[in-house]
Design an enzyme around this catalytic site. Structure first.
Site, PDB file in Angstrom:
ATOM      1  N   SER A 140       0.803  -1.226   0.000  1.00  0.00           N
ATOM      2  CA  SER A 140       0.000   0.000   0.000  1.00  0.00           C
ATOM      3  C   SER A 140       0.835   1.275   0.000  1.00  0.00           C
ATOM      4  O   SER A 140       0.295   2.368  -0.169  1.00  0.00           O
ATOM      5  CB  SER A 140      -0.972   0.007   1.189  1.00  0.00           C
ATOM      6  OG  SER A 140      -0.301   0.299   2.382  1.00  0.00           O
ATOM      7  N   LYS A 166      -5.912   4.091   9.085  1.00  0.00           N
ATOM      8  CA  LYS A 166      -4.962   5.000   8.444  1.00  0.00           C
ATOM      9  C   LYS A 166      -5.447   6.443   8.542  1.00  0.00           C
ATOM     10  O   LYS A 166      -4.668   7.375   8.759  1.00  0.00           O
ATOM     11  CB  LYS A 166      -4.771   4.607   6.974  1.00  0.00           C
ATOM     12  CG  LYS A 166      -3.968   3.317   6.787  1.00  0.00           C
ATOM     13  CD  LYS A 166      -3.964   2.861   5.332  1.00  0.00           C
ATOM     14  CE  LYS A 166      -3.028   1.686   5.117  1.00  0.00           C
ATOM     15  NZ  LYS A 166      -3.098   1.155   3.744  1.00  0.00           N
TER      16      LYS A 166
END
Ligand SMILES: [Ca+2]
Ligand SMILES: [Ca+2]
Ligand SMILES: [Ca+2]
Ligand SMILES: [Ca+2]
Ligand SMILES: [Ca+2]
Ligand SMILES: [Ca+2]
Ligand SMILES: [Ca+2]
Ligand SMILES: [Ca+2]
Ligand SMILES: [Ca+2]
Ligand SMILES: [Ca+2]
Ligand SMILES: [Ca+2]
Ligand SMILES: [Ca+2]
Lengths: 194, 194, 194, 194, 194, 194
Positions: E95, E138
């Site tokens: 990611s 996140k």
């Protein structure tokens, strides 16, 4: 031949002192130079620490070619092989550092190593000699092998107390702090006749 | 063919003696040279000690090209492949050192190896021959294979006591201290006709 | 010599502070340059994180040669060896980052490292100094070793509370955020006499 | 297609015989040459012994380019890829040695391999053919695949006793001692039309 | 400094968002260029997937130099080092792909990365942005760090539902499908003053 | 986007069919070319068999540049990167062989891959297409993804029986024996406008 001093002053071979579970032992460090491109080969069932020690010795010498009167570009013109017989015996630790450095300088300068000298000590990139373990056992094996001079790290001075007087009578212990002293003690003038 | 002596003097192949849990055995060391750039390939399911032994033999030869009458830059012009058949059998230990050195010198000088000679001994970077184990079992297998001369390390002399007289009658044991003696005993003059 | 401050300002060697299960320790980082082709060698039983930290220090310096007054192509003309004695002791972690960078810059600029300075801090590719662990233990060992100035990450300021006043009296703690500050504090002007 | 003989004489592909716990099987060895710099790639989930066997075959051919009518510097001008489909099946052992050598020589000389020939045998650096295991099972699979000629090591002669007469009626067993005989039996004259 | 937004727009550094068992975290991706020969170095205790992600980002940029206004042969003239502090923390996963690509393009074009932007997304060789996990965690860490814009994969749109409104008020979520959009959002015009 | 057909004909990307414990899936194979020196990079958490399959595809193409209208020395002028997103998912097996070959040829010839085509099959060095497993599950996932043509190994013909009629109505199954047929079916004429 092992467990014995060399019978001649050798170029490219020096006698180290090892310390294992089985006690002390002498070990021969051999250096072979051949025309090449700077490859360094390390053999003799050496552990990672001993291989790194060889690299430190090698780098020290490369960075001091002027002072050691070695061709500055030797590492580009030769392949260097350092071997420690007996090939089936595992070996490790940093204490052969000064022995490997001595054998290397001997091979590169054509100066024989005194056959009666054994040595033990870690080497650093600045040529310093660091303390080692097992000085007593190493001394006994050096004595058995017929060596008469032992180069040892100055920082191991206290360990001399443990060594029997009978051994001290036969062996000359020389305390060293830097590889320069090792080389002064161990190497003879260059051999011109090869 | 294994377990038998060679039927002809071979260039680039020498007969060694191995010692395993299953007893002694003969083993053939083959060397192949091809135009190349100095790559050394080692095959035959060889353990690390045996590979290091091959490198020691190789470095010794590289550092003694003058004395051995070999092109000084052979290692830059050829790739060298050392193979030990039978490829599925694991092999290790330093005792094939002088056999690998002999096969290499044979290939590089075009000198055939005497077909009746077997040999065993560790080699050092200075060409010294160090003692090995299993001389009795190795001798029995050499005898079975029809060899008539065994080159053995001088330091193994004491092990000759254990070898049956019936074997000693058929086998000529030659004690060697240095590879020079091995090559003198094992190699014929150069073969001119290839 | 270990566990002691350097007795002279050294070129190519800096004193770091380590933190292990056994407590704090000082450690010397040595850098050796030799004419070469840009090879970076890392020895001293270093773990992967410490090796990566050395690479980060090396890349930072390569990308800032102008500001650091280093030859822009040094990495193509020299081989660089970073060694951390004592070779048998495993070492790991990122906190020697600024010490390795300092020793590298010292070797590349011929500027001696002040012998009374110890330091600890992770380095990033932008030269930032990141926080580390074990400041208390590291300070105690620095004190024992006779150092008088400690360069520490500014982000570790809160850890100063835990340090005994007796130590704080003897040690000058300098908080740093960037390698530029480290170099200003640790390096003397270039040594012209070699 | 596997488990069947080739439908055409192929260049750069030869049929070997494998012996696994599940019985015998045929396997195709493919060789691809491309302009390159001498890289040898070995794929097909091959074990170490099989890879070493490929290297032995390769070195043998490199050392015999004159006799085999191959460009002496082929290994510098081409990259050679040896692949053994089916890629998900692990394969090992030295017995595909002569098959790999045959496929290589075919690719290098543009000589097709006879589609009705299967073969099994270890190869040495001197081109000798050493004995293998599982001849019976291999013969059954060769028969099923429609092959009509089997090249086998001469030293395996005794194993022919175990093979059923019904198989022997259909299969022509050719005993070989050296790769030269293998190539004589397996290769057709060069194909000129590519 | 970690867990905080950058205080300046940085060249060669971008802020990614990580998701670990301990929750979300911001992480800085640093890129350093030095004159070199095209070596790519990846450090920061990166797992294999993260290293492969860096290689994909690197290859994408190499194949699109024209469109990105980068010197076509940059990869032959520079060595590129990508480092992810903090060096002792293991990191893995794909990611960070677009963050690494952004930091690379920033370093290669001298365009600063907006300090208020964080991003997460897998990159493919065609520059596509693939979905990631842990968007909620996140986002929380991005919020804590004071970022105000989050670049996220368009395919993660459904995950926005889980994010608290209080966070959504402060953070501008920008959905992206291709790296071109990422670069448009994250990069400022080239910095001319170095 | 995964689990869907491509929305445009792509250059350098082809759709394969994977079969895992979780059932069938489509997977995209991406190829990126950059000016370089012939390095082949394989990423996407690929197992050894899949990497070897990529090498076989690559060697086949290198050996057939004339027939495929590819620059004969492409592998010396470009670096080739094959990537299989999603980077965190492990992938293995030989059945993506023809997909990788197709994506490679597409990138090298500038011919787009038809977006409605999916494919599965092992490739050999001679371009043959070998059978694969899981055709039923692969077909279901291809159907879900909206593909309309499936290229499959001719040897898998028998597996068509297991596929539901409802699927067969929507999917056009094309049996192939050689990569030439795959390329004929999957590639459009060269795209001139880049
Ligand atoms: Ca001994
Ligand atoms: Ca000097
Ligand atoms: Ca045998
Ligand atoms: Ca000489
Ligand atoms: Ca210490
Ligand atoms: Ca600069
Ligand atoms: Ca089969
Ligand atoms: Ca010849
Ligand atoms: Ca953090
Ligand atoms: Ca372009
Ligand atoms: Ca998927
Ligand atoms: Ca062609």
């Amino acid at each position: 031949r092992y467990g014995q001093a060399e019978t001649d002053h050798q170029i490219g071979a020096a006698t180290g002192l090892a310390y294992t579970q089985a006690g002390g032992d002498t070990l021969s460090i051999e250096v072979s130079l051949s025309k090449g491109t700077g490859k360094l080969t390390l053999t003799g069932k050496l552990g990672d620490v001993m291989k790194e020690s060889a690299k430190a010795a090698f780098s020290y010498i490369r960075s001091r070619t002027d002072e050691l009167k070695i061709e500055p570009d030797f590492h580009e013109k030769y392949d260097v092989h350092i071997h420690v017989p007996e090939g089936a015996t595992p070996k490790d630790g940093p204490s052969a550092g000064i022995t490997m450095a001595t054998a290397l300088v001997s091979a590169l300068t054509n100066r024989p190593v005194r056959k009666e000298v054994g040595m033990t000590g870690e080497i650093t990139l600045r040529g310093r000699v660091l303390p080692i373990g097992g000085l007593k056992e190493k001394s006994l094996s050096a004595h058995r092998a017929g060596l008469t001079t032992i180069l040892m790290p100055a920082e191991n001075e206290k360990d001399l107390e443990e060594i029997p007087d009978s051994i001290k009578e036969d062996l000359n212990f020389v305390k060293v702090k830097h590889l320069d002293e090792v080389l002064d003690q161990a190497l003879l003038p260059p051999n011109e006749d090869e």
